[in-house]
Design a protein around this motif. Sequence first.
Motif, PDB file in Angstrom:
ATOM      1  N   GLN A  60      41.977  44.593  38.849  1.00  0.00           N
ATOM      2  CA  GLN A  60      40.735  44.598  38.072  1.00  0.00           C
ATOM      3  C   GLN A  60      40.938  44.012  36.678  1.00  0.00           C
ATOM      4  O   GLN A  60      40.049  43.341  36.146  1.00  0.00           O
ATOM      5  N   LEU A  61      42.097  44.230  36.077  1.00  0.00           N
ATOM      6  CA  LEU A  61      42.353  43.722  34.731  1.00  0.00           C
ATOM      7  C   LEU A  61      42.321  42.194  34.708  1.00  0.00           C
ATOM      8  O   LEU A  61      41.680  41.586  33.844  1.00  0.00           O
ATOM      9  N   SER A  62      43.014  41.558  35.652  1.00  0.00           N
ATOM     10  CA  SER A  62      43.036  40.094  35.711  1.00  0.00           C
ATOM     11  C   SER A  62      41.628  39.538  35.943  1.00  0.00           C
ATOM     12  O   SER A  62      41.206  38.565  35.301  1.00  0.00           O
ATOM     13  N   THR A  63      40.911  40.178  36.862  1.00  0.00           N
ATOM     14  CA  THR A  63      39.551  39.745  37.167  1.00  0.00           C
ATOM     15  C   THR A  63      38.650  39.865  35.945  1.00  0.00           C
ATOM     16  O   THR A  63      37.858  38.965  35.637  1.00  0.00           O
ATOM     17  N   MET A  93      30.626  39.426  38.911  1.00  0.00           N
ATOM     18  CA  MET A  93      30.076  39.288  37.559  1.00  0.00           C
ATOM     19  C   MET A  93      29.358  40.556  37.119  1.00  0.00           C
ATOM     20  O   MET A  93      29.530  41.032  35.990  1.00  0.00           O
ATOM     21  N   LYS A  94      28.548  41.113  37.992  1.00  0.00           N
ATOM     22  CA  LYS A  94      27.799  42.318  37.647  1.00  0.00           C
ATOM     23  C   LYS A  94      28.761  43.489  37.387  1.00  0.00           C
ATOM     24  O   LYS A  94      28.588  44.255  36.429  1.00  0.00           O
ATOM     25  N   LYS A  95      29.776  43.604  38.235  1.00  0.00           N
ATOM     26  CA  LYS A  95      30.720  44.710  38.081  1.00  0.00           C
ATOM     27  C   LYS A  95      31.490  44.613  36.773  1.00  0.00           C
ATOM     28  O   LYS A  95      31.660  45.618  36.059  1.00  0.00           O
ATOM     29  N   THR A  96      31.949  43.409  36.428  1.00  0.00           N
ATOM     30  CA  THR A  96      32.763  43.271  35.220  1.00  0.00           C
ATOM     31  C   THR A  96      31.928  43.497  33.954  1.00  0.00           C
ATOM     32  O   THR A  96      32.428  44.082  32.989  1.00  0.00           O
TER      33      THR A  96
END
Length: 314
Positions: A60-63, A93-96
Amino acid sequence: MKKIPHKNILLFKSCMVNVEYPGVESSTRYIFDKMGVEYRVDPDQSCCTGLGYYYDLFDQLSTTALAVRNFYLARSSGHENITTLCSTCYAIMKKTIKLLNSNENARQEVNDILKKAGLSHMQYQAGDLSSEHNIFHVVEVFHSLKEKISKEIKLDLSGIKIASHHACHYCKVYPEDSITPSRNPMVLDELSSSCGAQVVDWYDFKKATCGAGFSQRFANRDLSLSATADKLLALEGEADLLLHMCPNCQMQLDRYQPVLEKELGRKLNLSHLNIAQLMALAMGADPYKIAGIQTHSVPVEGLLEKIKNKSPVE
C-alpha cells in the motif's frame, strides 16, 4: 446527483488498455474531441500499480506514493478531474485519496519519502483532492453526454443485441458512487440504448465476475475459467455483443473465449467491445485506426458486417 465534469480532465492512461486494447484510448479521445470535452494526457504519468497491488507484488505504501505523484501532475496542470479508462485505476485512485485524507500517519510517511527524494513540491495535504469529486470513470463522462452523443450516431445498431458486463471495481467496491444502482448497474445499457442498440437488460450471471480475479486466472485456472464460461454460456443465443468498461474483464472474456470454445467443443458466437469502441464506431470512427479491433482475440469483423449492411442513420 453526482456532478460529472466536461473540462479540466486528466485522462488517466491505463497500462492494460495500452498493452491489450489501445483502441479503447483512441476511441475515447475520438469521442471527447467530437463532444468538445477539454482534457489532457500527461506524458509524465506513472502506472496506478493496480495489477501489482492486486497480485500482492506492490504494498500500500508504494501504491500511495506513486498515486501522490500522479495527483500532483493533475493538480499542477489544472486538470484535477482524474478520469480513468480502467475500473482498477478508478478503485485504486479512490482508495488512496481516502487514505491520504483520513490517515495523517500514512500521509506523513509518503510526504517524507517525497522530501528525501527531492520532490517536496509534490507533497500531498489533506483535502487536496476528493475521492467523490475528483475521481471518475470515463463511462460517467460518456453517460453525462449520452443525449449529445446520440445525435452523432451514423450507423444503425437496432439489429444488434447487446449485453453488458459492469466492472466489479466500479459498481461493487464503491457502490455509493455508482451513477446507476449498483445492485442492477445500467450505465452501459443506457449508453447502448442511446446509440440505438437493442439491449439485453438482464441475463443469468449478469452481475457475476468475469472470472479473472487477477492472479486467480493463473493460480486457480479451472475455477477462473469456470466463472468465465458461466457468463459466456448464459449469453449463448441471447446476444451478439458483450460490452465492457474494464480492460481486465475484456481481456478475460475476449482472450479466453477461443480457449473455452476449444474445451467445450462449440462456438459461442459472441463479440466483445469496450463501450468507447462501440460508441466511436457508431459515430463513424475507423474500425482499425481508431477502434483498434485488430487487437481482439475474437474477430469483430462479423459483427461490423451485420451493422455495415444496414442503412446509415439519416
